[in-house]
Design an enzyme around this catalytic site. Sequence first.
Site, PDB file in Angstrom:
ATOM      1  N   GLU A 283      -3.296 107.285  10.731  1.00 13.29           N
ATOM      2  CA  GLU A 283      -2.174 106.915   9.860  1.00 13.29           C
ATOM      3  C   GLU A 283      -1.802 108.121   9.003  1.00 13.29           C
ATOM      4  O   GLU A 283      -2.590 108.565   8.169  1.00 13.29           O
ATOM      5  CB  GLU A 283      -2.554 105.739   8.958  1.00 13.29           C
ATOM      6  CG  GLU A 283      -2.732 104.417   9.678  1.00 13.29           C
ATOM      7  CD  GLU A 283      -1.413 103.682   9.898  1.00 13.29           C
ATOM      8  OE1 GLU A 283      -0.363 104.186   9.437  1.00 13.29           O
ATOM      9  OE2 GLU A 283      -1.449 102.613  10.527  1.00 13.29           O
ATOM     10  N   MET A 284      -0.588 108.635   9.198  1.00 15.36           N
ATOM     11  CA  MET A 284      -0.185 109.893   8.580  1.00 15.36           C
ATOM     12  C   MET A 284       0.797 109.677   7.429  1.00 15.36           C
ATOM     13  O   MET A 284       1.629 108.769   7.494  1.00 15.36           O
ATOM     14  CB  MET A 284       0.466 110.793   9.627  1.00 15.36           C
ATOM     15  CG  MET A 284      -0.445 111.108  10.811  1.00 15.36           C
ATOM     16  SD  MET A 284       0.443 111.912  12.163  1.00 15.36           S
ATOM     17  CE  MET A 284       1.489 110.576  12.729  1.00 15.36           C
TER      18      MET A 284
END
Length: 324
Positions: A283-284
């Site tokens: 998850e960026m």
Amino acid sequence: MSLCFGVQTPTLSYPINFSLLAGPSNAIDHFLSYEETNEFLHHSAENFADKVATIKIGESALGRDINMIIINKYATKTVILVANLHAREWGAMTTALYIISQLIYNRDQYPKLMDFRWIIIPIANPDGYTYSMNYDRYWSKNRAPQPGGTFGVDLNRNFGYMWGKNENPASPDGRAYNGPAAFSEAESAAIGYLLDQFSSNTILFLDMHTFGNHIFYPWSYTTDPAPDGGKARAVGLAGADAMQARYGQHYTVGTSAYLFERVYGTSLDYCHSVGINVCLWFEMTKEGFQFEEKLIVRYGEEAWLGVQTMVLKANELIDVYYPE
């Protein structure tokens, strides 16, 4: 038909109007449409045909091609990156394009990474992505018609490991609807088949999402430790440490089930179930689902550093067991 890399369905699908994009800078200066993304992939494959191929691995629910690009196509050890399973997560797609541009156009800067075959799917949910661009910016599912006149399945709940084991399943009109059966959706089925085909030589699988600075390792569906899960944790921590050191961004490393919620039928858990060396859910950015186009490169650089670090660490830990 079969492909020499071990993947079936070798159909090439070139766009009608080829040449919209001239080079890598055009692919990362704005949020590309589905058609523009295909232009970039095919243009890159045509210019570097000795090293790069663009391949259709399936069709979406509405008949759009699901395309992957293979870089260093004759290497043996494989890295698989999948982006945009959730339609609204445009930053995952732009980061995938940033990584592709670095591996193809700046390959001399990354000699250690040229030993790997890179398989990258920048738009795993083409119908949903197109719908989110044209109609509903926060649409997440695909666009498969469902009973009762609703649309869409959460593709990251449709994979064939622990699918449907949750006690409170979502209804078809809910954002988290997991579909009528495991692998009922063309998009998840195509990716599941790809993971099956490359399970023996893939050193790292990354399912790329936004948003939130998190790196999840198996399992998603339970807080019980996964066999060999400590190895995936070590790889995630290496990526998190690298991004913290250079960009000052803290990434939480853990399991979704322990840190947030149990999720059933994820690509992450399916990947681990078929025996791939290291499987992670990345998850960026903390920015949200929407951010200014001028930040595409900035977030691409941060994630790319994490990906490089995790690939090299995963390769280092092949056949090494880390207890949870």
